[in-house]
Design a protein around this motif. Structure first.
Motif, mmCIF file in Angstrom:
data_model
loop_
_atom_site.group_PDB
_atom_site.id
_atom_site.type_symbol
_atom_site.label_atom_id
_atom_site.label_comp_id
_atom_site.label_asym_id
_atom_site.label_seq_id
_atom_site.Cartn_x
_atom_site.Cartn_y
_atom_site.Cartn_z
ATOM 1 N N PRO A 68 -47.916 -66.661 -57.732
ATOM 2 C CA PRO A 68 -46.728 -66.424 -57.926
ATOM 3 C C PRO A 68 -46.137 -65.527 -56.670
ATOM 4 C CG PRO A 68 -47.206 -66.115 -59.876
ATOM 5 C CD PRO A 68 -48.469 -66.170 -59.226
ATOM 6 N N ASP A 69 -46.732 -64.630 -56.182
ATOM 7 C CA ASP A 69 -46.278 -63.828 -54.954
ATOM 8 C C ASP A 69 -47.184 -64.071 -53.801
ATOM 9 O OD1 ASP A 69 -48.768 -62.768 -55.829
ATOM 10 O OD2 ASP A 69 -48.424 -60.737 -55.506
ATOM 11 N N GLY A 70 -47.799 -65.244 -53.841
ATOM 12 C CA GLY A 70 -48.473 -65.641 -52.619
ATOM 13 C C GLY A 70 -47.853 -65.567 -51.318
ATOM 14 N N GLU A 71 -46.630 -65.806 -51.111
ATOM 15 C CA GLU A 71 -45.885 -65.578 -49.895
ATOM 16 C C GLU A 71 -45.724 -64.308 -49.357
ATOM 17 O OE1 GLU A 71 -41.456 -66.818 -47.655
ATOM 18 O OE2 GLU A 71 -42.397 -67.994 -49.235
ATOM 19 N N ASN A 72 -45.370 -63.470 -50.479
ATOM 20 C CA ASN A 72 -45.385 -61.977 -50.195
ATOM 21 C C ASN A 72 -46.591 -61.334 -49.737
ATOM 22 O OD1 ASN A 72 -43.870 -59.383 -50.316
ATOM 23 N ND2 ASN A 72 -45.486 -59.015 -51.861
ATOM 24 N N ARG A 73 -47.806 -61.996 -50.212
ATOM 25 C CA ARG A 73 -49.133 -61.497 -50.058
ATOM 26 C C ARG A 73 -49.486 -61.572 -48.427
ATOM 27 N NH1 ARG A 73 -53.440 -61.061 -54.215
ATOM 28 N NH2 ARG A 73 -52.125 -60.926 -56.188
#
Length: 123
Positions: A68-73
């Motif tokens: 769910p937070d892949g882009e943020n990672r």
């Protein structure tokens, strides 16, 4: 497309030139893939080209982008261990005066934008 959140990266955006993130034949996505295969594939599986590579305990790019937070990672990867110990950015002060614990990787803000353009295709 500058979306990198780390305030420390801001000075890199002020530098002229920016680096070689745009591949001559494929734009930023192709450049991001090439940069990822050159630098990130020593620890991560980037795509099928290095499907048998990486370090077993390190998540693949595809797995990271499925979170769910892949882009943020990816946007905040510079702040995530162990990257700050060996990734060097133009115009960004090193986090520590100690020597790098792995071969250093030198990136520009344009390189980071290209990597993000590439990983967004993995969703």
């Amino acid at each position: 497309m500058r979306r990198w959140s780390r305030a420390l990266l801001l000075p890199a955006f002020l530098l002229p030139g920016g680096g070689a993130a745009i591949a001559q034949d494929g734009g930023p996505v192709a450049a991001g893939r090439a940069i990822s295969l050159e630098h990130c594939a020593r620890c991560h599986v980037v795509d099928p080209a290095n499907g048998l590579g990486g370090i077993g305990s390190t998540p693949s790019f595809k797995l990271l982008m499925s979170l769910p937070d892949g882009e943020n990672r990816f946007v905040t990867f510079f702040d995530r261990r162990p990257h700050g110990a060996f990734v060097r950015m133009e115009g960004v002060e090193r986090l520590t005066p100690l020597p790098a614990n792995a071969a250093e990787i030198h990136l520009t803000a344009d390189d980071l934008d290209a990597i993000l353009a590439f990983v967004l295709t993995l969703k």
